[in-house]
Design a protein around this motif. Structure first.
Motif, PDB file in Angstrom:
ATOM      1  N   ILE A  28       0.759  -1.121  -0.009  1.00 31.58           N
ATOM      2  CA  ILE A  28      -0.139   0.021   0.038  1.00 31.58           C
ATOM      3  C   ILE A  28       0.674   1.259   0.077  1.00 31.58           C
ATOM      4  O   ILE A  28       1.428   1.424   1.007  1.00 31.58           O
ATOM      5  CB  ILE A  28      -0.865   0.176   1.254  1.00 31.58           C
ATOM      6  N   ARG A  32      -1.569   6.239  -0.159  1.00 33.24           N
ATOM      7  CA  ARG A  32      -2.878   5.219   0.163  1.00 33.24           C
ATOM      8  C   ARG A  32      -3.092   4.697   1.599  1.00 33.24           C
ATOM      9  O   ARG A  32      -3.931   4.271   1.768  1.00 33.24           O
ATOM     10  CB  ARG A  32      -3.015   4.259  -1.059  1.00 33.24           C
ATOM     11  N   GLN A  33      -2.184   5.172   2.251  1.00 38.04           N
ATOM     12  CA  GLN A  33      -2.322   4.689   3.502  1.00 38.04           C
ATOM     13  C   GLN A  33      -3.084   5.630   4.473  1.00 38.04           C
ATOM     14  O   GLN A  33      -2.393   6.688   4.725  1.00 38.04           O
ATOM     15  CB  GLN A  33      -0.804   4.569   4.395  1.00 38.04           C
ATOM     16  N   ARG A  34      -4.099   5.235   4.996  1.00 34.23           N
ATOM     17  CA  ARG A  34      -4.759   6.217   5.865  1.00 34.23           C
ATOM     18  C   ARG A  34      -4.311   6.210   7.150  1.00 34.23           C
ATOM     19  O   ARG A  34      -4.059   5.365   7.746  1.00 34.23           O
ATOM     20  CB  ARG A  34      -6.204   5.659   5.960  1.00 34.23           C
ATOM     21  N   ARG A 177     -10.573  10.260   5.011  1.00 32.08           N
ATOM     22  CA  ARG A 177      -9.181   9.779   4.625  1.00 32.08           C
ATOM     23  C   ARG A 177      -8.618   9.459   5.908  1.00 32.08           C
ATOM     24  O   ARG A 177      -7.440   8.945   5.735  1.00 32.08           O
ATOM     25  CB  ARG A 177      -8.456  11.090   4.078  1.00 32.08           C
TER      26      ARG A 177
END
Length: 505
Positions: A28, A32-34, A177
């Motif tokens: 990931i 894109r890593q929340r 997010r």
């Protein structure tokens, strides 16, 4: 969820974010890593679990409280640089690297650990000028033009609005997010943490009786009054050191850590009773297998609160002994690989000096590891104790060999091995004494509180406590096995277990 469940969720998330594919790229991508947003009341242990997660995963940790930051310190300071566009030169504003991002790179350089957690506390209490930049950071992982390096997971925390007037609520676009985790204080979970942190027995005994006082938030005419898990832990340390110096523990001291008058008065009264019970019941004599005359009758006639206090004092004393044994056991286990390496070197015909290099290297590695973890912000108390004690053990063995002026590496190993075996024998002897105290506690509780709830409570604590369960697993204890078996198979035991569940003990 409670703090233990939150820890598991965060640890699992970090582990997933750090997974790589066959090419070494993160499965990931950072963008894109929340980021994780942990929302919970103050003082419930949010920072403590981040330290535990970093230590357990072997990664670094950089922590910041965002309430202390201005827009300049978070984003960096502006400076003018020259750039050329279409053949013409222009003055352009750039920014120095953010103090926060720079701290991440500092941790990497100092520790040699390239992956970690950037933990930003009180994220929803930033100043109005910093607010927009923080939202950008949460969405794009950048402060100004500088990004968080790959391999660093962002975890944030904040208080709900009811606990802090400075809270700024995030909009839906930002929340969408984030991975949002709501955490609630829970005494049952804190007990496990308290065992590892050696929280004072008087505090644990009081909370057994007054569960609702574990975490309190109240509004009064003078403002907000509160009691938190952090307050109990800090008070525990002060009580311990005050007792060591024979100083008074009274409401004046207690009120510095617990900020609800009712709880201060109640705990002060309980602490006085706790000391009285300790003196009246003569705990040391009970654990030595020689209960004083009238102890059984006194225990049997006592009220439930007093019974829990006595049970807590017995358990606290046994757990302390057991903990010492297990810490020594952990140390001896930790040095075995180096001793095997020393033996192999000696058997290969190496010189005394070359064989000792195995221990020297092990000592240096332990010191280096401790410094690395400390620089990474991931040095747990357990790691610190083991690494420090291991280095001291290797240095002691090196001095022993040098003082003996051994003529061969084989003779040097024999000397070291003899010293190690003496330590093992001493450990077994100490474990035997601790086991006797454990058995004497079980026998006293079974006899004094026959037909009561206390044997079930004791069985549950012995099973759930990290130190006692490890001790029993390592050295065994027939009295515990009989107690556990009785509580499991008898109808009376099943009935008592149901009662304990209802009592929430």
């Amino acid at each position: 969820m409670n703090i233990s469940a939150a820890k598991k969720v965060i640890k699992d998330t970090v582990s997933i974010y750090l997974m790589k594919d066959d090419d070494g790229d993160y499965r990931i991508p950072l963008v894109r890593q929340r980021p994780i947003f942990m929302v919970g009341a103050p003082g419930i242990g949010k920072t403590a679990i981040m330290e535990q997660i970093a230590s357990e995963l072997g990664i670094a940790l950089v922590s910041y409280s965002m309430t202390h930051h201005t827009r300049q310190s978070a984003l960096g300071l502006p400076f003018i640089t020259k750039k050329e566009y279409g053949g013409d030169e222009y003055s352009v504003t750039e920014y120095t690297m953010s103090e926060i991002i720079a701290s991440v790179y500092d941790a990497i350089e100092e520790s040699g650990i390239s992956e970690g957690i950037l933990f930003l506390d009180e994220i929803n209490c930033v100043s109005e000028t910093l607010g927009p930049s923080m939202l950008q950071f949460l969405q794009y992982k950048t402060f100004g033009r500088h990004s968080v390096p790959d391999g660093w997971v962002i975890v944030t925390a904040g208080n709900p609005p009811e606990y802090n007037r400075s809270v700024r609520e995030f909009d839906v676009a930002t929340l969408d997010r984030l991975k949002v985790i709501s955490v609630e204080p829970e005494l049952k979970v804190w007990r496990d943490y308290a065992s590892d942190r050696n929280i004072h027995g008087a505090i644990m005994g009081y909370l057994d009786v007054k569960k609702d006082d574990f975490y309190v938030m109240e509004m009064t005419s003078e403002g907000r009054s509160y009691v938190t898990a952090r307050g109990w832990e800090d008070l525990s340390r002060m009580i311990e050191l005050s007792e060591e110096l024979e100083l008074t523990v009274d409401e004046t001291l207690i009120s510095q850590y617990l900020r609800v008058d009712r709880v201060v008065k109640d705990f002060a009264a309980y602490y006085d009773l706790y000391k009285k019970y300790k003196k009246d019941y003569r705990i040391a004599e009970i654990l030595a297998g020689s209960p004083p005359a009238g102890a059984f009758a006194k225990a049997a006639e006592a009220g439930f609160d007093e019974r829990l206090s006595v049970l807590g004092m017995l358990f606290d004393a046994v757990s302390s002994n057991v903990r010492t044994v297990m810490e020594r056991s952990d140390l001896l286990s930790a040095v075995v690989p180096a001793l095997k390496g020393f033996k192999a070197s000696a058997e290969s015909g190496a010189s005394v000096s070359d064989a000792l290099n195995v221990l020297k290297n092990a000592s240096e590695a332990a010191g280096k590891r401790m410094r690395s973890l400390k620089a990474a912000g991931a040095l747990s108390d357990a790691d610190r104790k083991i690494l420090k004690a291991s280095a001291a053990f290797y240095d002691e063995m090196i001095r022993t060999v040098n003082d003996a002026s051994c003529e061969s590496a084989s003779a040097a190993f024999s000397l070291v091995n003899t010293s190690f075996e003496k330590k093992v024998a001493s450990l077994k002897n100490e474990a035997g004494h601790a086991g006797e105290k454990l058995s004497n506690m079980i026998k006293f509780v079974n006899e004094a509180y026959k037909g009561g709830n206390e044997p079930v409570i004791l069985a549950a604590r012995l099973t759930s406590d990290n130190w006692t369960s490890r001790f029993i697993g390592s050295f065994g204890n027939s009295d515990y096995e009989e107690l556990a078996r009785d509580m499991e198979i008898s109808e009376r035991g099943n009935e008592l277990k149901e009662r304990i569940l209802k009592l929430d003990i």
